[in-house]
Design a protein around this motif. Sequence first.
Motif, short mmCIF file in Angstrom:
data_model
loop_
_atom_site.label_atom_id
_atom_site.label_comp_id
_atom_site.label_asym_id
_atom_site.label_seq_id
_atom_site.Cartn_x
_atom_site.Cartn_y
_atom_site.Cartn_z
N LEU A 1 0.84 -1.19 0.00
CA LEU A 1 0.00 0.00 0.00
C LEU A 1 0.88 1.25 0.00
CD1 LEU A 1 -2.64 -0.99 2.72
CD2 LEU A 1 -2.89 -1.16 0.24
N THR A 2 0.34 2.34 -0.51
CA THR A 2 1.06 3.61 -0.44
C THR A 2 1.09 4.07 1.02
OG1 THR A 2 -0.90 4.99 -0.69
CG2 THR A 2 0.19 4.24 -2.73
N LEU A 3 1.94 5.03 1.31
CA LEU A 3 2.03 5.57 2.67
C LEU A 3 0.68 6.14 3.12
CD1 LEU A 3 3.72 6.13 5.17
CD2 LEU A 3 4.45 8.27 4.10
N ASP A 4 0.00 6.85 2.23
CA ASP A 4 -1.32 7.40 2.56
C ASP A 4 -2.32 6.30 2.84
OD1 ASP A 4 -0.44 10.02 2.34
OD2 ASP A 4 -1.23 10.31 0.31
N GLN A 5 -2.29 5.24 2.04
CA GLN A 5 -3.20 4.12 2.27
C GLN A 5 -2.89 3.43 3.60
OE1 GLN A 5 -2.45 2.02 -1.41
NE2 GLN A 5 -4.40 2.71 -2.29
N ARG A 6 -1.60 3.23 3.89
CA ARG A 6 -1.23 2.63 5.17
C ARG A 6 -1.67 3.51 6.33
NH1 ARG A 6 3.53 1.21 2.58
NH2 ARG A 6 4.72 2.77 3.73
N ALA A 7 -1.61 4.81 6.17
CA ALA A 7 -2.05 5.73 7.23
C ALA A 7 -3.54 5.56 7.49
CB ALA A 7 -1.72 7.18 6.85
N THR A 8 -4.31 5.39 6.42
CA THR A 8 -5.75 5.16 6.58
C THR A 8 -6.01 3.84 7.30
OG1 THR A 8 -6.25 6.44 4.59
CG2 THR A 8 -7.94 4.90 5.34
#
Length: 135
Positions: A15-22
């Motif tokens: 996952l992208t960093l933004d997706q992992r943050a979500t």
Amino acid sequence: MEAAQLESIPLFAGLTLDQRATVAQACEEITVDAGTTLVREGDVGHGAFAITNGAVEVVHDREVLRTLGPGDVFGEIAVLSGGRRTATVRATTDVTLVTVLNRELWRMERECPEIADALRATIAERLDASGARPA
């Protein structure tokens, strides 16, 4: 939970960093004692788990199918499909887990369908590659 913690778990690593943050916002880290039954065969799946420390055994019909350790995931199929657990999973050591409840996964599906799609694709690839049965 921090997004960086999820990077070491193969299910979330793509996952992208933004997706992992979500995803991290939806997760909780828990610790359980050795001998704890985490999921029971036949129960409805209410959460998925990723192991960050320790080991668990996957049991079906009183037979140990495999042992899982750091980076391994269990319970995701029953949660994503709304099905029942296909095996019992017990901690064989003290275990630290990242858990996400089905309601959080469903919320992510509504709000960020690309994350759910990415998780489903990773799960399908892992099952195809390993020939493993879901837990």
